[in-house]
Design a protein around this motif. Structure first.
Motif, PDB file in Angstrom:
ATOM      1  N   ILE A   1     -36.773 -76.409 -34.996  1.00 18.96           N
ATOM      2  CA  ILE A   1     -37.153 -74.939 -34.619  1.00 18.96           C
ATOM      3  C   ILE A   1     -38.391 -74.936 -33.753  1.00 18.96           C
ATOM      4  O   ILE A   1     -39.529 -75.225 -34.625  1.00 18.96           O
TER       5      ILE A   1
ATOM      6  N   LYS B   1     -40.838 -68.722 -35.389  1.00 14.86           N
ATOM      7  CA  LYS B   1     -39.951 -69.618 -35.697  1.00 14.86           C
ATOM      8  C   LYS B   1     -40.198 -69.831 -36.957  1.00 14.86           C
ATOM      9  O   LYS B   1     -38.874 -70.340 -37.707  1.00 14.86           O
TER      10      LYS B   1
ATOM     11  N   ASP C   1     -39.042 -77.194 -39.117  1.00 12.90           N
ATOM     12  CA  ASP C   1     -40.013 -75.948 -38.623  1.00 12.90           C
ATOM     13  C   ASP C   1     -41.277 -76.662 -37.859  1.00 12.90           C
ATOM     14  O   ASP C   1     -42.101 -77.285 -38.440  1.00 12.90           O
TER      15      ASP C   1
ATOM     16  N   VAL D   1     -37.380 -71.017 -29.438  1.00 13.81           N
ATOM     17  CA  VAL D   1     -37.680 -69.644 -29.956  1.00 13.81           C
ATOM     18  C   VAL D   1     -38.437 -69.003 -29.025  1.00 13.81           C
ATOM     19  O   VAL D   1     -40.026 -69.400 -28.847  1.00 13.81           O
TER      20      VAL D   1
END
Length: 217
Positions: free
Chosen positions: A7, A15, A93, A121
């Protein structure tokens, strides 16, 4: 073999909140899942700040080794290498922008060997990604830093607590044009769960809970 989802995106695009939602939703389905907080650049809004919520849902979390304040210098734990042997879902992440994505580049060869999805994102209401052209350039910088390619776009356009139905509807054309210019699919659009029922006209809508908030929210 691990099913890896990365992400990535600009600082403040949301995100981290998306990564937490995806991890919790995966766990609800009964699938084993690890959430990796790879953000060692920005000391705020990290997935690991919500460790109790995440662990109580049955999600294993791997996070940088910070001390007792948000300002300590971090290091990556050795256990991060265990994700490549994990039989389940791994959600990573990634740190914001190209600077944060440089950390991901350390593991690019292992990630490629496992196979991965990299979700970019975007948020129309953030500086430096307010237009499709800016969003395209931002992704090029991220991809160059991490040495991996995005496989899809997530439209996460929002204005925090001021987000309305119109905020999200007005972002759809922006997201579609960004996807068109990048030649990768727009996978879904997110919306706070309390607005989702009024946005059924949006194709591939993903209702999310808002966990990550500023101190003044």
């Amino acid at each position: 073999m691990a099913n890896i989802k990365l992400i990535c995106g600009h600082y403040g695009c949301g995100k981290t909140n998306l990564a937490i939602n995806m991890a919790l939703d995966t766990a609800k389905k009964g699938s084993p899942v690890i959430l990796v907080d790879l953000d060692i650049v920005n000391p705020y809004f990290r997935s690991s700040d919500y460790a109790d919520l995440i662990k109580n849902a049955g999600v294993r979390i791997i996070a940088p080794n910070f001390g007792h304040t948000n300002l300590d210098l971090p290091s990556l734990p050795a256990e991060i290498y265990s994700i490549f042997e994990f039989d389940g879902d791994v959600i990573i992440d990634v740190g914001g922008d190209d600077v944060g994505s440089t950390v991901l580049g350390r593991f690019s060869k292992q990630i490629e060997s496992c196979g991965y999805q990299m979700l970019y994102v975007i948020n129309k209401h953030r500086v430096m990604t307010a237009s499709p052209e800016e969003s395209v350039q931002m992704l090029h910088d991220i991809e160059s830093a991490c040495r991996l390619k995005a496989t899809g776009i997530v439209n996460n356009s929002h204005l925090k607590q001021e987000t309305t139905k119109q905020t999200i509807l007005e972002s759809i054309d922006y997201a579609k044009e960004t996807a068109k210019q990048l030649c990768i699919p727009l996978l879904f659009t997110t919306a706070p769960r309390y607005l989702a029922k009024d946005l059924r006209e949006i194709e591939y809508l993903y209702p999310i809970d808002v966990y990550v908030k500023t101190l003044w929210e």
